[in-house]
Design a protein around this motif. Structure first.
Motif, mmCIF file in Angstrom:
data_model
loop_
_atom_site.group_PDB
_atom_site.id
_atom_site.type_symbol
_atom_site.label_atom_id
_atom_site.label_comp_id
_atom_site.label_asym_id
_atom_site.label_seq_id
_atom_site.Cartn_x
_atom_site.Cartn_y
_atom_site.Cartn_z
ATOM 1 N N SER A 195 0.870 -1.174 0.000
ATOM 2 C CA SER A 195 0.000 0.000 0.000
ATOM 3 C C SER A 195 0.906 1.222 0.000
ATOM 4 N N ASP A 203 -1.571 5.158 3.254
ATOM 5 C CA ASP A 203 -1.577 4.756 4.667
ATOM 6 C C ASP A 203 -1.845 5.928 5.608
ATOM 7 N N GLN A 209 -5.402 6.826 5.792
ATOM 8 C CA GLN A 209 -6.111 5.830 6.593
ATOM 9 C C GLN A 209 -5.910 6.121 8.076
ATOM 10 N N SER A 228 -7.776 9.426 9.152
ATOM 11 C CA SER A 228 -9.239 9.270 9.053
ATOM 12 C C SER A 228 -9.746 8.187 9.990
ATOM 13 N N ASN A 229 -8.819 7.555 10.745
ATOM 14 C CA ASN A 229 -9.189 6.522 11.717
ATOM 15 C C ASN A 229 -9.971 5.391 11.038
ATOM 16 N N ASP A 230 -9.454 4.966 9.891
ATOM 17 C CA ASP A 230 -10.055 3.906 9.063
ATOM 18 C C ASP A 230 -11.323 4.350 8.329
ATOM 19 N N ARG A 254 -9.482 3.695 3.644
ATOM 20 C CA ARG A 254 -8.494 2.628 3.800
ATOM 21 C C ARG A 254 -7.573 2.566 2.584
ATOM 22 N N SER A 255 -6.288 2.479 2.862
ATOM 23 C CA SER A 255 -5.327 2.345 1.767
ATOM 24 C C SER A 255 -5.519 0.979 1.096
ATOM 25 N N TYR A 276 -5.053 4.527 16.038
ATOM 26 C CA TYR A 276 -3.629 4.629 15.732
ATOM 27 C C TYR A 276 -2.966 5.634 16.657
ATOM 28 N N LYS A 311 0.634 -4.499 3.926
ATOM 29 C CA LYS A 311 0.325 -3.311 4.731
ATOM 30 C C LYS A 311 0.969 -3.432 6.109
ATOM 31 N N SER A 349 0.088 -1.316 10.138
ATOM 32 C CA SER A 349 -0.364 -2.179 11.223
ATOM 33 C C SER A 349 0.525 -2.020 12.459
ATOM 34 N N ARG A 384 -0.840 0.696 14.855
ATOM 35 C CA ARG A 384 -2.172 0.516 15.421
ATOM 36 C C ARG A 384 -2.089 0.364 16.942
#
Length: 264
Positions: free
Chosen positions: A137, A177, A180, A183-185, A188-189, A236, A256, A260, A263
């Motif tokens: 990503s 990424d 993502q 935007s707090n998911d 999404r990338s 995150y 990705k 991760s 997170r």
């Protein structure tokens, strides 16, 4: 779009001997604004990608005109300007999609950095043993991609690789990424790759919007506070963009993995 694609193809297919633009620009030096190389992550990634790249850092500090190859200078300066304008419009729309004021993402400088990677994928004699670009990503906020008619780009959707068929006159826009993360998911990338082919060479031009080109920047990026609530807690940890990019580069192109690791 056509002029930029033709200019990139011409550069990559020109002679690379002594005194050529390729020889002048060849470098693996991270700080250089204009360079020609392959595999930025050659010493980190488990595999090498079947492609060459003309790298241009166009913003926030535009390179000197003389740094760009003579053959594609005008076309790529014009292309960079037009794509930067398109990016600004997209950031306004993405801000509104998050329920924020249109200028929100540009106010926090998501559109300040612009890097353009002009990729060339030569014909591969054994494509089943190679990969054009590894699964990954994008690291930044947003990517605007122009691809020629050859194809080979795939995205990962529900654990299946899906071809992104070239559409004349169209761009492909990828969430990165960092978008993502902030935007707090909410966005999404997308994981994607390019498969190698043994027929006609492929050209693509990827414009990345990120802000890691100013190492002195102290702006922290984390989930946007206006998006958070008891029902939507932060997913995150905050980070400097340069720290995220350093971690991303230390891994190399690989699924990705990087995001991760940030997170909570």
């Amino acid at each position: 779009m056509a002029a930029a694609t033709d200019a990139v193809r011409g550069f990559h297919e020109a002679d690379g001997g002594e005194g050529s633009d390729k020889a002048r620009l060849y470098s693996r030096e991270p700080a250089r604004a204009v360079k020609y190389h392959c595999n930025f992550d050659l010493y980190q990634s488990p595999v090498a990608n079947w492609r060459d790249t003309l790298y241009l850092r166009m913003a926030p500090d535009q390179p000197d005109a003389g740094d760009l190859p003579d053959s594609c200078r005008d076309a790529l300066f014009e292309y960079a300007e037009q794509v930067k304008n398109l990016g600004s419009t997209l950031f306004e729309l993405l801000s509104e999609a998050l329920g924020l004021k249109p200028s929100y993402l540009t106010d926090i400088e998501c559109n300040q950095g612009q890097i353009i990677l002009c990729h060339y994928y030569p014909p591969c004699p054994q494509p089943e043993l190679a990969i054009g670009t590894s699964r990954h990503s994008d690291s930044g906020f947003l990517t605007i991609l122009l691809q020629d008619e050859i194809g080979g780009l795939q995205i990962l959707h529900e654990d299946q690789w899906v071809d992104v068929t070239p559409t004349p006159g169209a761009f492909i826009v990828n969430i990165g990424d960092l978008l993502q993360l902030i935007s707090n998911d909410g966005f999404r990338s997308v994981e994607h790759r390019v498969v190698a082919k043994n027929a006609t060479p492929r050209v693509s031009i990827a414009c990345f919007f990120s802000t890691h080109f100013h190492p002195a920047s102290t702006r922290m990026y984390g989930p946007i506070k206006e998006l958070l609530s008891d029902e939507n807690p932060p997913l995150y940890r905050e980070t400097l963009v340069r720290d995220y990019i350093k971690h991303y580069y230390s891994i190399g192109l690989d699924a990705k993995t990087a995001i991760s690791d940030f997170r909570l």
